[in-house]
Scaffold this motif. Structure first.
Motif, mmCIF file in Angstrom:
data_model
loop_
_atom_site.group_PDB
_atom_site.id
_atom_site.type_symbol
_atom_site.label_atom_id
_atom_site.label_comp_id
_atom_site.label_asym_id
_atom_site.label_seq_id
_atom_site.Cartn_x
_atom_site.Cartn_y
_atom_site.Cartn_z
ATOM 1 N N THR A 623 -17.498 9.743 -23.984
ATOM 2 C CA THR A 623 -18.732 9.755 -23.203
ATOM 3 C C THR A 623 -19.222 8.354 -22.831
ATOM 4 O O THR A 623 -20.210 8.218 -22.138
ATOM 5 C CB THR A 623 -19.853 10.468 -23.985
ATOM 6 N N HIS A 625 -19.278 4.339 -21.261
ATOM 7 C CA HIS A 625 -19.112 3.793 -19.918
ATOM 8 C C HIS A 625 -19.091 2.281 -20.042
ATOM 9 O O HIS A 625 -19.308 1.736 -21.131
ATOM 10 C CB HIS A 625 -20.258 4.242 -19.017
ATOM 11 N N TYR A 626 -18.832 1.587 -18.944
ATOM 12 C CA TYR A 626 -18.833 0.124 -18.965
ATOM 13 C C TYR A 626 -20.177 -0.402 -18.501
ATOM 14 O O TYR A 626 -20.820 0.173 -17.624
ATOM 15 C CB TYR A 626 -17.680 -0.421 -18.111
ATOM 16 N N LYS A 664 -14.089 6.320 -19.184
ATOM 17 C CA LYS A 664 -15.239 5.441 -18.987
ATOM 18 C C LYS A 664 -15.324 4.947 -17.548
ATOM 19 O O LYS A 664 -16.419 4.750 -17.018
ATOM 20 C CB LYS A 664 -15.152 4.243 -19.935
ATOM 21 N N HIS A 666 -14.427 6.610 -14.822
ATOM 22 C CA HIS A 666 -15.039 7.692 -14.036
ATOM 23 C C HIS A 666 -16.549 7.774 -14.313
ATOM 24 O O HIS A 666 -17.352 7.944 -13.392
ATOM 25 C CB HIS A 666 -14.392 9.031 -14.390
ATOM 26 N N ARG A 667 -16.908 7.658 -15.593
ATOM 27 C CA ARG A 667 -18.333 7.795 -15.941
ATOM 28 C C ARG A 667 -19.166 6.632 -15.390
ATOM 29 O O ARG A 667 -20.334 6.803 -15.036
ATOM 30 C CB ARG A 667 -18.500 7.893 -17.458
ATOM 31 N N THR A 668 -18.550 5.457 -15.319
ATOM 32 C CA THR A 668 -19.280 4.304 -14.782
ATOM 33 C C THR A 668 -19.616 4.522 -13.303
ATOM 34 O O THR A 668 -20.735 4.245 -12.857
ATOM 35 C CB THR A 668 -18.460 3.018 -14.969
ATOM 36 N N ARG A 671 -22.477 6.797 -13.027
ATOM 37 C CA ARG A 671 -23.724 6.107 -13.382
ATOM 38 C C ARG A 671 -24.204 5.208 -12.245
ATOM 39 O O ARG A 671 -25.402 5.082 -12.015
ATOM 40 C CB ARG A 671 -23.522 5.265 -14.643
ATOM 41 N N TRP A 700 -19.290 14.751 -13.060
ATOM 42 C CA TRP A 700 -20.115 13.791 -13.805
ATOM 43 C C TRP A 700 -21.183 13.183 -12.907
ATOM 44 O O TRP A 700 -22.306 12.920 -13.344
ATOM 45 C CB TRP A 700 -19.223 12.715 -14.448
#
Ligand code: ZN
Ligand code: ZN
Ligand code: FE
Length: 749
Positions: A623, A625-626, A664, A666-668, A671, A700
């Protein structure tokens, strides 16, 4: 007391069993009168007792046949006509311009399937069985109104038994235009002229041979899905290194032996559109490894023509590879001679038939994202269903983009987007586009007034412009067209924050865009920001070898020794001098760079390969992220791609798992979108572009936005990729035209 009514029904009401339904309904309610097709839809005259006419009207709307779609129903009370004493179906009325919607091709229905498998039925084993609720439509229609002479079935004369069914409103085949039986219908044949085409085909498939099978909208190349040697042979002959092949699987239950099939996905598999559904492959693949190398998904469809159903029931197959029967880059083959010529070196056996295909249609591809289906390719089964336009778009004709092209024709307040045509890189695809466009205009009865094109000046589409006599063509920027398509599909007209994450497209400033933050309405877009520019060393070569993008982005920012170690796969061959160095803000290229950096994909043999293979390695349970945030510089948002690449590089150096890094990454991105939306105080956000075919990015991003109370607009009826461009172009040209008219009117007042 006698009442009479004149009723007009518009929408998809021809070729879907609408008139027999009207006939039965009228009889049921003891009404007299008539019904007929005309070029606008179906016309009905009824008379009878007041309660009966009222009940008829009510049920006309509520119990219409499954394939019908009523968009408009007008009923007027008129004087009764005492000379009419029964209820009749009259000949079609022709003359004026066609206004009816054309029915789509649908898969074989349950009742036809039962008849075909029943040895006592006269259509036992007939590969061309159909009825008013199923069968070919758009692929065989040559002109409207939709009657047999206007289809490619015109050459087949009905036998007495078929004609009786065709003319009897009480049968399932009343006015089913493609009706036929083994005596009077199309016949199977083999390219080599051997006997018993079906049995020969089955034997060849079992023996590991490759068969070209003529389908509904074109040919498939087909082989056994569990025979690795056959699948490799097919790859080799097609020159297709890695791009996944689709499977046709016996039924939905069998599909769940190959993949995790959710109830929603099973519903899509079994829907009358029968698309290819992209599903999560089971860990231990049941099919040959070469079917879908490098990805963790499978494209699965179920048999949709009677011929497919026969192949599976007689052949006892669980799964067959069914890939488009084309030469790589060229359109799908649809005619017997064309296939026999072009697929000669690829297929061992040709399973042909003599019902001509009028319109070339690929299989559609759907993926369930966030619980809802998203079209990745819109063609067979979905085309030519109309899309809404909030204003008059009559006479506008949009020619789409260069990759994954479609065309779009406007009639009244409705837009008709063609099937997926392909990438315009050769004359054959251009001719396919021309034929598609001309056919669409012909069946819709549209005379083109204004052509709409991409702003890109070098577009192939220029060749389709007529010489003189028309309005000046209108040119629309690529990423604005994405945003406009997304807004129009969602019937939103207000200015909206849109994120267009895409491959390459020419921007307003002459550079290559593709990671754009836009404030858009249907008329135009203002650029609020973009991805930090990335170098593309060697131009197109950088897309093919994505390590080049990573190398160029990071060199100078991290130690070259470290970089060389991580990017060791950048072979000497690929380090030739790099003269041409365009720059781009494309998010697609950022995906490519990360994919190369993580040692996932170093050479792309098909579009989207690096990103698809990157998505496949993600551990979705990670879960994190950068910590790199979008920054605003000179009023323009900058998505810090290079800082992100540095963090990924360092994570790699620290020995972090690639599956975690990919997650991470993809999640960044998700975000970033949420952060920009928050700081722009957006309550509504549109998402478009090919990157949103990525399940993780899509899901996401959507949940990150929804968590902060933002309404998310996504494509539902068109693909988020470049197939939606023609619709966005048409809508924008229509919006500008409507604005001009309004201004002129105001000026007059
Ligand atoms: Zn049927
Ligand atoms: Zn017959
Ligand atoms: Fe695009």
């Amino acid at each position: 007391m006698n009442r009479a009514g004149q009723i007009r029904v518009e929408g998809t009401v021809q070729g879907v069993g609408f008139r027999p339904f009207v006939y039965r309904l009228a009889h049921q309610h003891r009404l007299t009168g008539w019904t007929r097709n005309d070029t606008r839809g179906v016309d009905i005259f009824i008379q009878g007792a007041e309660k009966d006419t009222a009940a008829f009207l009510e049920e006309l709307k509520s119990t219409a046949p499954p394939l019908a779609r009523i968009t408009r129903l007008i009923s007027d009370e008129v004087a009764p006509d005492s000379t009419i004493t029964d209820f009749q179906i009259l000949e079609s009325a022709c003359g004026e311009a066609p206004m009816v919607d054309i029915a789509r091709d649908t898969s074989i229905c349950f009742q036809c399937l039962e008849e075909m498998n029943n040895p006592a039925d006269r259509r036992f084993g007939h590969p061309f069985i159909n009825c008013t609720n199923c069968g070919p439509r758009y692929t065989i229609i040559q002109k409207l109104p939709y009657d047999r002479p206007g289809t490619t079935m015109a050459d087949f004369e009905m036998c007495a038994a078929c004609r009786k069914e065709y003319e009897d409103p009480s049968t399932r085949r009343f006015h089913a235009q493609p009706v036929s039986c083994p005596d009077c219908g199309p016949q199977l044949s083999l390219g080599e002229g051997l006997d018993d085409p079906l049995e020969t085909t089955i034997a060849a498939l079992r023996a590991g041979k490759i068969v070209a099978v003529k389908g509904l909208g074109g040919f498939h190349l087909c082989c056994c899905a569990d025979n690795e040697e056959a699948v490799q042979q097919l790859r080799c002959r097609k020159g297709r290194e890695a791009r996944p092949f689709a499977l046709m699987v016996r039924d939905a239950k069998t599909a769940s032996q190959f993949a995790e099939v959710s109830p929603k996905e099973a519903e899509l598999l079994e829907s009358i559109e029968r698309p290819i559904v992209v599903v999560q492959a089971l860990e231990k693949k049941r099919c040959a490894p070469s079917v879908a190398p490098g990805v963790n998904t499978l494209g699965i469809m179920l048999p949709y023509t009677p011929l497919h159903a026969l192949l599976f029931s007689r052949g006892g197959f669980d799964a067959l590879v069914m890939t488009s029967g084309n030469v790589s880059g060229l359109p799908l083959c649809k005619d017997n001679n064309e296939a026999m010529g072009l697929l000669k070196g690829m297929a061992d056996v040709f399973l042909l038939h003599d019902r001509a295909i009028q319109t070339r249609l690929d299989d559609s591809i759907v993926r369930v994202l966030g619980g809802e289906p998203v079209l990745l390719r819109r063609a067979r089964g979905y085309v030519p269903a109309p899309l809404p336009a909030p204003f008059d778009v009559d006479g506008l004709v949009a020619l789409g983009g260069i990759m994954k092209s479609t065309v779009c024709v406007g009639r009244g307040q409705t837009a008709y987007v063609s099937q997926y045509i392909g990438t315009l890189e050769n004359i054959e695809t251009l001719e396919h586009m021309e034929a598609t466009l001309n056919h669409l205009m012909e069946v819709l009865g549209v005379d083109p007034m204004t052509y709409v094109l991409d702003r890109h000046p070098g577009g192939f589409q220029n060749y389709l412009l007529p010489k003189g006599g028309l309005n000046e063509p209108v040119r629309i920027q690529h990423h604005h067209a994405h945003a406009a398509a997304c807004l129009a599909e969602n019937e939103v007209r207000e200015p909206t924050l849109c994120f267009v994450f895409d491959g390459l497209g020419l921007g307003d400033d002459g550079t290559l865009w593709g990671g754009e933050i836009l404030m858009s309405d249907l008329c135009g877009s203002r650029r609020l920001g973009h991805l930090e520019l990335l170098d593309l060393p060697g131009g197109d070569a950088a897309t093919r070898y994505p390590g080049r993008i990573a190398y160029a982005a990071l060199s100078g920012l991290v130690s070259n020794a470290d970089l060389n170690r991580v990017l060791y796969w950048l072979s000497s061959n690929d380090r030739k001098p790099l003269p041409n160095q365009p720059r781009t803000s494309s998010i697609g290229r950022l995906f490519d760079a990360v994919s190369a950096l993580l040692n996932v994909c170093h050479e792309q043999t098909y579009e989207g390969q690096a990103a698809m293979e990157l998505e496949a390695i993600v551990d979705p349970n990670v879960t994190g992220h950068y910590e790199v945030e979008p920054v605003k510089e000179d009023g323009l948002w900058l998505l810090p791609g290079k800082a992100l690449l540095i963090q990924i590089f360092q994570a790699l150096e620290n020995g972090e798992e690639r599956s975690a890094i990919a997650a991470k990454f993809h999640r960044t991105l998700a975000r970033w979108i949420a952060a920009v939306a928050r700081q722009e105080s957006a309550t509504r956000v549109g998402l478009s572009g090919g990157c949103f075919q990525n399940r993780l990015l899509f899901e996401w991003t959507r949940s990150a936005l929804e968590e902060q109370g933002v309404e998310v607009l996504v494509h539902r009826r068109l693909s988020p990729g470049d197939e939606c461009i023609s619709y966005g172009q048409l809508i924008t040209a229509g919006a500008r035209r409507a604005n001009r008219k309004n201004k002129e009117m105001n000026a007059c007042v």
